[in-house]
Design a protein around this motif. Structure first.
Motif, mmCIF file in Angstrom:
data_model
loop_
_atom_site.group_PDB
_atom_site.id
_atom_site.type_symbol
_atom_site.label_atom_id
_atom_site.label_comp_id
_atom_site.label_asym_id
_atom_site.label_seq_id
_atom_site.Cartn_x
_atom_site.Cartn_y
_atom_site.Cartn_z
ATOM 1 N N ALA A 1 0.842 -1.199 0.000
ATOM 2 C CA ALA A 1 0.000 0.000 0.000
ATOM 3 C C ALA A 1 0.876 1.248 0.000
ATOM 4 C CB ALA A 1 -0.922 -0.016 1.206
ATOM 5 N N LEU A 2 2.019 1.167 -0.674
ATOM 6 C CA LEU A 2 2.965 2.285 -0.713
ATOM 7 C C LEU A 2 2.440 3.421 -1.576
ATOM 8 C CD1 LEU A 2 6.245 0.244 -1.208
ATOM 9 C CD2 LEU A 2 5.592 1.516 0.847
ATOM 10 N N LYS A 3 2.587 4.630 -1.080
ATOM 11 C CA LYS A 3 2.271 5.831 -1.857
ATOM 12 C C LYS A 3 3.553 6.543 -2.264
ATOM 13 C CE LYS A 3 -2.173 6.568 0.306
ATOM 14 N NZ LYS A 3 -2.988 7.444 1.143
ATOM 15 N N VAL A 4 4.618 6.320 -1.479
ATOM 16 C CA VAL A 4 5.916 6.954 -1.702
ATOM 17 C C VAL A 4 7.005 5.940 -1.390
ATOM 18 C CG1 VAL A 4 7.462 8.785 -0.884
ATOM 19 C CG2 VAL A 4 5.008 9.211 -1.028
ATOM 20 N N VAL A 5 8.078 5.985 -2.153
ATOM 21 C CA VAL A 5 9.278 5.202 -1.847
ATOM 22 C C VAL A 5 10.424 6.191 -1.707
ATOM 23 C CG1 VAL A 5 10.900 3.461 -2.684
ATOM 24 C CG2 VAL A 5 8.483 3.182 -3.116
ATOM 25 N N PRO A 6 11.131 6.181 -0.568
ATOM 26 C CA PRO A 6 12.256 7.106 -0.409
ATOM 27 C C PRO A 6 13.311 6.874 -1.486
ATOM 28 C CG PRO A 6 11.766 5.987 1.664
ATOM 29 C CD PRO A 6 10.955 5.322 0.594
ATOM 30 N N ASP A 7 14.003 7.927 -1.877
ATOM 31 C CA ASP A 7 15.100 7.785 -2.838
ATOM 32 C C ASP A 7 16.166 6.871 -2.258
ATOM 33 O OD1 ASP A 7 13.831 9.496 -4.520
ATOM 34 O OD2 ASP A 7 15.074 11.216 -4.050
ATOM 35 N N PHE A 8 16.790 6.102 -3.115
ATOM 36 C CA PHE A 8 17.913 5.285 -2.680
ATOM 37 C C PHE A 8 18.831 5.022 -3.855
ATOM 38 C CE2 PHE A 8 14.762 2.184 -3.990
ATOM 39 C CZ PHE A 8 15.487 1.210 -4.618
ATOM 40 N N ASN A 9 20.023 4.568 -3.542
ATOM 41 C CA ASN A 9 21.028 4.285 -4.555
ATOM 42 C C ASN A 9 20.646 3.003 -5.280
ATOM 43 O OD1 ASN A 9 23.275 3.478 -6.009
ATOM 44 N ND2 ASN A 9 24.718 4.189 -4.478
ATOM 45 N N CYS A 10 20.416 3.114 -6.564
ATOM 46 C CA CYS A 10 20.014 1.933 -7.329
ATOM 47 C C CYS A 10 21.036 1.613 -8.421
ATOM 48 C CB CYS A 10 18.629 2.145 -7.917
ATOM 49 S SG CYS A 10 18.508 3.576 -8.990
ATOM 50 N N ARG A 11 22.263 1.978 -8.170
ATOM 51 C CA ARG A 11 23.319 1.818 -9.167
ATOM 52 C C ARG A 11 23.461 0.382 -9.673
ATOM 53 N NH1 ARG A 11 28.949 3.060 -6.963
ATOM 54 N NH2 ARG A 11 27.542 4.216 -5.662
ATOM 55 N N ASN A 12 23.383 -0.595 -8.796
ATOM 56 C CA ASN A 12 23.568 -1.994 -9.191
ATOM 57 C C ASN A 12 22.257 -2.757 -9.364
ATOM 58 O OD1 ASN A 12 26.403 -1.843 -9.149
ATOM 59 N ND2 ASN A 12 26.375 -1.979 -6.927
ATOM 60 N N LEU A 13 21.151 -2.064 -9.212
ATOM 61 C CA LEU A 13 19.847 -2.706 -9.280
ATOM 62 C C LEU A 13 19.576 -3.263 -10.678
ATOM 63 C CD1 LEU A 13 17.566 -3.068 -7.208
ATOM 64 C CD2 LEU A 13 16.508 -1.038 -8.167
ATOM 65 N N LYS A 14 19.237 -4.532 -10.738
ATOM 66 C CA LYS A 14 18.901 -5.183 -12.007
ATOM 67 C C LYS A 14 17.392 -5.327 -12.178
ATOM 68 C CE LYS A 14 23.210 -6.372 -13.074
ATOM 69 N NZ LYS A 14 23.992 -5.229 -13.373
ATOM 70 N N THR A 15 16.695 -5.563 -11.067
ATOM 71 C CA THR A 15 15.254 -5.781 -11.113
ATOM 72 C C THR A 15 14.579 -5.012 -9.986
ATOM 73 O OG1 THR A 15 15.637 -8.042 -11.888
ATOM 74 C CG2 THR A 15 13.438 -7.542 -11.071
ATOM 75 N N ILE A 16 13.514 -4.300 -10.338
ATOM 76 C CA ILE A 16 12.699 -3.615 -9.328
ATOM 77 C C ILE A 16 11.237 -3.844 -9.680
ATOM 78 C CG2 ILE A 16 12.812 -1.416 -10.564
ATOM 79 C CD1 ILE A 16 12.704 -0.067 -7.779
ATOM 80 N N ASN A 17 10.457 -4.226 -8.684
ATOM 81 C CA ASN A 17 9.026 -4.439 -8.893
ATOM 82 C C ASN A 17 8.271 -3.616 -7.853
ATOM 83 O OD1 ASN A 17 6.441 -5.296 -9.366
ATOM 84 N ND2 ASN A 17 6.917 -7.472 -9.277
ATOM 85 N N LEU A 18 7.595 -2.587 -8.324
ATOM 86 C CA LEU A 18 6.789 -1.720 -7.469
ATOM 87 C C LEU A 18 5.312 -1.789 -7.868
ATOM 88 C CD1 LEU A 18 9.107 1.434 -7.465
ATOM 89 C CD2 LEU A 18 8.929 -0.323 -5.692
ATOM 90 N N SER A 19 4.951 -2.796 -8.618
ATOM 91 C CA SER A 19 3.581 -2.898 -9.129
ATOM 92 C C SER A 19 2.569 -3.100 -8.009
ATOM 93 C CB SER A 19 3.477 -4.043 -10.138
ATOM 94 O OG SER A 19 3.749 -5.283 -9.517
ATOM 95 N N SER A 20 1.330 -2.740 -8.316
ATOM 96 C CA SER A 20 0.196 -2.929 -7.404
ATOM 97 C C SER A 20 0.388 -2.242 -6.059
ATOM 98 C CB SER A 20 -0.103 -4.415 -7.231
ATOM 99 O OG SER A 20 -0.446 -4.986 -8.471
ATOM 100 N N ASN A 21 0.800 -0.981 -6.130
ATOM 101 C CA ASN A 21 0.869 -0.114 -4.966
ATOM 102 C C ASN A 21 -0.070 1.064 -5.205
ATOM 103 O OD1 ASN A 21 2.950 -0.853 -2.782
ATOM 104 N ND2 ASN A 21 4.007 -1.371 -4.679
ATOM 105 N N LEU A 22 0.039 2.112 -4.429
ATOM 106 C CA LEU A 22 -0.888 3.245 -4.522
ATOM 107 C C LEU A 22 -0.202 4.523 -4.993
ATOM 108 C CD1 LEU A 22 -2.776 2.595 -1.154
ATOM 109 C CD2 LEU A 22 -3.466 1.898 -3.459
ATOM 110 N N PHE A 23 0.800 4.409 -5.841
ATOM 111 C CA PHE A 23 1.547 5.574 -6.312
ATOM 112 C C PHE A 23 0.682 6.477 -7.183
ATOM 113 C CE2 PHE A 23 4.965 2.254 -6.148
ATOM 114 C CZ PHE A 23 5.619 2.773 -5.044
ATOM 115 N N ASP A 24 0.835 7.793 -6.981
ATOM 116 C CA ASP A 24 0.211 8.769 -7.870
ATOM 117 C C ASP A 24 1.111 9.050 -9.063
ATOM 118 O OD1 ASP A 24 -2.027 9.110 -6.286
ATOM 119 O OD2 ASP A 24 -1.121 10.711 -5.129
ATOM 120 N N LYS A 25 2.416 8.895 -8.839
ATOM 121 C CA LYS A 25 3.398 9.106 -9.901
ATOM 122 C C LYS A 25 4.593 8.193 -9.665
ATOM 123 C CE LYS A 25 5.054 13.135 -7.415
ATOM 124 N NZ LYS A 25 5.274 14.555 -7.420
#
Length: 75
Positions: free
Chosen positions: A42-66
């Motif tokens: 039920a996330l509306k916001v995710v704090p910024d973080f270092n994603c330099r080495n990130l290969k996969t990110i899944n933020l689907s099915s949350n409550l983001f406006d943007k």
């Protein structure tokens, strides 16, 4: 989520999907993070973080406006 997550420097895989999480306690600071799954929460916001080495990110099915701003820095 536990507070130690904020300082988990060697964290490579983090799956907190399907947990009804409404907010993260902090920015995930791991420089080693490869896979992040925060889907189906039920996330509306995710704090910024270092994603330099990130290969996969899944933020689907949350409550983001943007789309979270840090995403533009991920390559």
């Amino acid at each position: 989520l536990p507070d130690w997550l904020c300082n988990a420097r060697k964290l490579e895989y983090f799956d907190a999907s399907h947990n009804k999480i409404e907010q993260l306690p902090c920015s995930i600071s791991s420089q080693q993070l490869i896979n992040l799954d925060l889907s189906y929460n039920a996330l509306k916001v995710v704090p910024d973080f270092n994603c330099r080495n990130l290969k996969t990110i899944n933020l689907s099915s949350n409550l983001f406006d943007k789309i979270p701003l840090f995403i533009k820095n991920c390559t």
